[in-house]
Motif scaffolding. Structure first.
Motif, PDB file in Angstrom:
ATOM      1  N   LEU A  45      53.393  39.393  47.256  1.00  0.00           N
ATOM      2  CA  LEU A  45      52.628  40.162  48.228  1.00  0.00           C
ATOM      3  C   LEU A  45      52.036  41.407  47.575  1.00  0.00           C
ATOM      4  O   LEU A  45      52.622  41.964  46.649  1.00  0.00           O
ATOM      5  CB  LEU A  45      53.531  40.574  49.390  1.00  0.00           C
ATOM      6  CG  LEU A  45      54.148  39.424  50.194  1.00  0.00           C
ATOM      7  CD1 LEU A  45      55.208  39.951  51.139  1.00  0.00           C
ATOM      8  CD2 LEU A  45      53.070  38.662  50.941  1.00  0.00           C
ATOM      9  N   PRO A  46      50.897  41.883  48.070  1.00  0.00           N
ATOM     10  CA  PRO A  46      50.329  43.127  47.546  1.00  0.00           C
ATOM     11  C   PRO A  46      51.141  44.320  48.044  1.00  0.00           C
ATOM     12  O   PRO A  46      52.044  44.172  48.883  1.00  0.00           O
ATOM     13  CB  PRO A  46      48.918  43.134  48.129  1.00  0.00           C
ATOM     14  CG  PRO A  46      49.046  42.374  49.409  1.00  0.00           C
ATOM     15  CD  PRO A  46      50.089  41.316  49.143  1.00  0.00           C
ATOM     16  N   GLU A  47      50.802  45.489  47.561  1.00  0.00           N
ATOM     17  CA  GLU A  47      51.454  46.724  48.021  1.00  0.00           C
ATOM     18  C   GLU A  47      50.811  47.177  49.330  1.00  0.00           C
ATOM     19  O   GLU A  47      49.598  47.047  49.512  1.00  0.00           O
ATOM     20  CB  GLU A  47      51.270  47.840  46.977  1.00  0.00           C
ATOM     21  CG  GLU A  47      51.952  47.568  45.651  1.00  0.00           C
ATOM     22  CD  GLU A  47      53.456  47.668  45.742  1.00  0.00           C
ATOM     23  OE1 GLU A  47      53.968  48.519  46.488  1.00  0.00           O
ATOM     24  OE2 GLU A  47      54.126  46.866  45.063  1.00  0.00           O
ATOM     25  N   LEU A  48      51.616  47.721  50.234  1.00  0.00           N
ATOM     26  CA  LEU A  48      51.061  48.350  51.429  1.00  0.00           C
ATOM     27  C   LEU A  48      50.141  49.479  50.989  1.00  0.00           C
ATOM     28  O   LEU A  48      50.452  50.221  50.065  1.00  0.00           O
ATOM     29  CB  LEU A  48      52.171  48.923  52.305  1.00  0.00           C
ATOM     30  CG  LEU A  48      52.757  48.002  53.351  1.00  0.00           C
ATOM     31  CD1 LEU A  48      53.908  48.698  54.068  1.00  0.00           C
ATOM     32  CD2 LEU A  48      51.730  47.511  54.338  1.00  0.00           C
ATOM     33  N   GLY A  49      49.018  49.612  51.632  1.00  0.00           N
ATOM     34  CA  GLY A  49      48.064  50.658  51.289  1.00  0.00           C
ATOM     35  C   GLY A  49      47.101  50.289  50.181  1.00  0.00           C
ATOM     36  O   GLY A  49      46.177  51.043  49.884  1.00  0.00           O
ATOM     37  N   ALA A  50      47.309  49.129  49.560  1.00  0.00           N
ATOM     38  CA  ALA A  50      46.406  48.694  48.488  1.00  0.00           C
ATOM     39  C   ALA A  50      45.016  48.453  49.058  1.00  0.00           C
ATOM     40  O   ALA A  50      44.860  47.903  50.143  1.00  0.00           O
ATOM     41  CB  ALA A  50      46.928  47.425  47.823  1.00  0.00           C
ATOM     42  N   LYS A  51      44.008  48.878  48.327  1.00  0.00           N
ATOM     43  CA  LYS A  51      42.618  48.652  48.717  1.00  0.00           C
ATOM     44  C   LYS A  51      42.135  47.390  48.021  1.00  0.00           C
ATOM     45  O   LYS A  51      42.472  47.136  46.870  1.00  0.00           O
ATOM     46  CB  LYS A  51      41.750  49.834  48.316  1.00  0.00           C
ATOM     47  CG  LYS A  51      42.174  51.124  48.973  1.00  0.00           C
ATOM     48  CD  LYS A  51      41.028  51.719  49.725  1.00  0.00           C
ATOM     49  CE  LYS A  51      41.432  53.053  50.316  1.00  0.00           C
ATOM     50  NZ  LYS A  51      41.319  53.061  51.748  1.00  0.00           N
ATOM     51  N   THR A  52      41.343  46.604  48.736  1.00  0.00           N
ATOM     52  CA  THR A  52      40.827  45.366  48.180  1.00  0.00           C
ATOM     53  C   THR A  52      39.373  45.187  48.582  1.00  0.00           C
ATOM     54  O   THR A  52      38.954  45.660  49.632  1.00  0.00           O
ATOM     55  CB  THR A  52      41.678  44.159  48.639  1.00  0.00           C
ATOM     56  OG1 THR A  52      41.208  42.992  47.990  1.00  0.00           O
ATOM     57  CG2 THR A  52      41.637  43.973  50.125  1.00  0.00           C
ATOM     58  N   SER A  53      38.643  44.510  47.749  1.00  0.00           N
ATOM     59  CA  SER A  53      37.271  44.130  48.060  1.00  0.00           C
ATOM     60  C   SER A  53      37.230  42.629  48.308  1.00  0.00           C
ATOM     61  O   SER A  53      38.115  41.893  47.860  1.00  0.00           O
ATOM     62  CB  SER A  53      36.337  44.468  46.895  1.00  0.00           C
ATOM     63  OG  SER A  53      36.285  45.860  46.688  1.00  0.00           O
ATOM     64  N   GLU A  54      36.198  42.175  48.987  1.00  0.00           N
ATOM     65  CA  GLU A  54      36.020  40.749  49.214  1.00  0.00           C
ATOM     66  C   GLU A  54      36.072  40.010  47.880  1.00  0.00           C
ATOM     67  O   GLU A  54      35.416  40.402  46.917  1.00  0.00           O
ATOM     68  CB  GLU A  54      34.669  40.519  49.887  1.00  0.00           C
ATOM     69  CG  GLU A  54      34.334  39.079  50.120  1.00  0.00           C
ATOM     70  CD  GLU A  54      32.918  38.913  50.647  1.00  0.00           C
ATOM     71  OE1 GLU A  54      32.350  37.848  50.391  1.00  0.00           O
ATOM     72  OE2 GLU A  54      32.392  39.834  51.297  1.00  0.00           O
ATOM     73  N   GLY A  55      36.907  38.981  47.791  1.00  0.00           N
ATOM     74  CA  GLY A  55      37.034  38.175  46.578  1.00  0.00           C
ATOM     75  C   GLY A  55      38.102  38.637  45.615  1.00  0.00           C
ATOM     76  O   GLY A  55      38.439  37.921  44.677  1.00  0.00           O
ATOM     77  N   ASP A  56      38.680  39.830  45.841  1.00  0.00           N
ATOM     78  CA  ASP A  56      39.755  40.321  44.971  1.00  0.00           C
ATOM     79  C   ASP A  56      41.044  39.535  45.215  1.00  0.00           C
ATOM     80  O   ASP A  56      41.280  39.031  46.313  1.00  0.00           O
ATOM     81  CB  ASP A  56      40.065  41.798  45.253  1.00  0.00           C
ATOM     82  CG  ASP A  56      39.023  42.748  44.710  1.00  0.00           C
ATOM     83  OD1 ASP A  56      38.093  42.297  44.018  1.00  0.00           O
ATOM     84  OD2 ASP A  56      39.150  43.964  45.000  1.00  0.00           O
ATOM     85  N   SER A  57      41.893  39.491  44.201  1.00  0.00           N
ATOM     86  CA  SER A  57      43.197  38.860  44.350  1.00  0.00           C
ATOM     87  C   SER A  57      44.127  39.779  45.137  1.00  0.00           C
ATOM     88  O   SER A  57      44.221  40.968  44.857  1.00  0.00           O
ATOM     89  CB  SER A  57      43.800  38.562  42.978  1.00  0.00           C
ATOM     90  OG  SER A  57      45.095  38.009  43.135  1.00  0.00           O
ATOM     91  N   LEU A  58      44.809  39.206  46.128  1.00  0.00           N
ATOM     92  CA  LEU A  58      45.800  39.947  46.917  1.00  0.00           C
ATOM     93  C   LEU A  58      47.215  39.679  46.438  1.00  0.00           C
ATOM     94  O   LEU A  58      48.152  40.311  46.886  1.00  0.00           O
ATOM     95  CB  LEU A  58      45.716  39.525  48.390  1.00  0.00           C
ATOM     96  CG  LEU A  58      44.563  40.056  49.208  1.00  0.00           C
ATOM     97  CD1 LEU A  58      44.527  39.386  50.575  1.00  0.00           C
ATOM     98  CD2 LEU A  58      44.670  41.557  49.369  1.00  0.00           C
ATOM     99  N   GLY A  59      47.378  38.711  45.565  1.00  0.00           N
ATOM    100  CA  GLY A  59      48.698  38.317  45.097  1.00  0.00           C
ATOM    101  C   GLY A  59      48.637  36.875  44.644  1.00  0.00           C
ATOM    102  O   GLY A  59      47.551  36.323  44.440  1.00  0.00           O
ATOM    103  N   THR A  60      49.806  36.280  44.502  1.00  0.00           N
ATOM    104  CA  THR A  60      49.859  34.883  44.071  1.00  0.00           C
ATOM    105  C   THR A  60      50.806  34.089  44.958  1.00  0.00           C
ATOM    106  O   THR A  60      51.697  34.642  45.599  1.00  0.00           O
ATOM    107  CB  THR A  60      50.324  34.750  42.604  1.00  0.00           C
ATOM    108  OG1 THR A  60      51.603  35.358  42.465  1.00  0.00           O
ATOM    109  CG2 THR A  60      49.342  35.389  41.637  1.00  0.00           C
TER     110      THR A  60
END
Length: 132
Positions: A45-60
């Motif tokens: 899982l990603p970190e809470l508060g992590a910023k992401t853009s469309e198409g970025d990896s959120l985790g595996t």
């Protein structure tokens, strides 16, 4: 045949998105994706508060067969994690559209605008029919 829910939106990378309260969007992987991966054994899982853009990896997502990236279908900030997946990653297999959801994002801008680029159920069904 994989289940495709009419009330969800889909990415070409096999994530689903559901509009939530305020500016939130809940994200998971589709029934088609989980069936292709096989038995899920770990979800990063990603970190809470992590910023992401469309198409970025959120985790595996790791299965007995492979490790796959989870891509963000919209841009935003991670505001909620499905921590049940830490101890029960198999929820992604047994209930991909329910208890197996992965993250919630607070989207940048209007949710309808962010979601407008995604596929509806009919378009997604056509996509996976080509990949079957």
């Amino acid at each position: 045949m994989s289940e495709v829910k009419a009330d969800l939106l889909y990415s070409e990378e096999h994530e689903w998105a559901a509009k939530g309260a305020a500016r939130t969007v809940r994200i998971g992987i589709t029934d088609f994706a989980q069936s292709r991966l096989g038995d899920i054994v770990f979800v990063e899982l990603p970190e809470l508060g992590a910023k992401t853009s469309e198409g970025d990896s959120l985790g595996t997502i790791e299965s007995v067969k492979t490790v796959s990236d989870l891509y963000s279908p919209v841009g935003g900030t991670v505001v909620k994690l499905n921590e049940a997946l830490i101890d029960q990653p198999e929820l992604v297999n047994s209930d991909p559209y329910g208890a197996g959801w992965i993250v919630e994002l607070e989207v940048d801008g209007e949710p309808d605008d962010a979601l407008s680029k995604l596929l509806n159920a009919e378009q997604y069904e056509a996509l996976i029919a080509d990949q079957a």
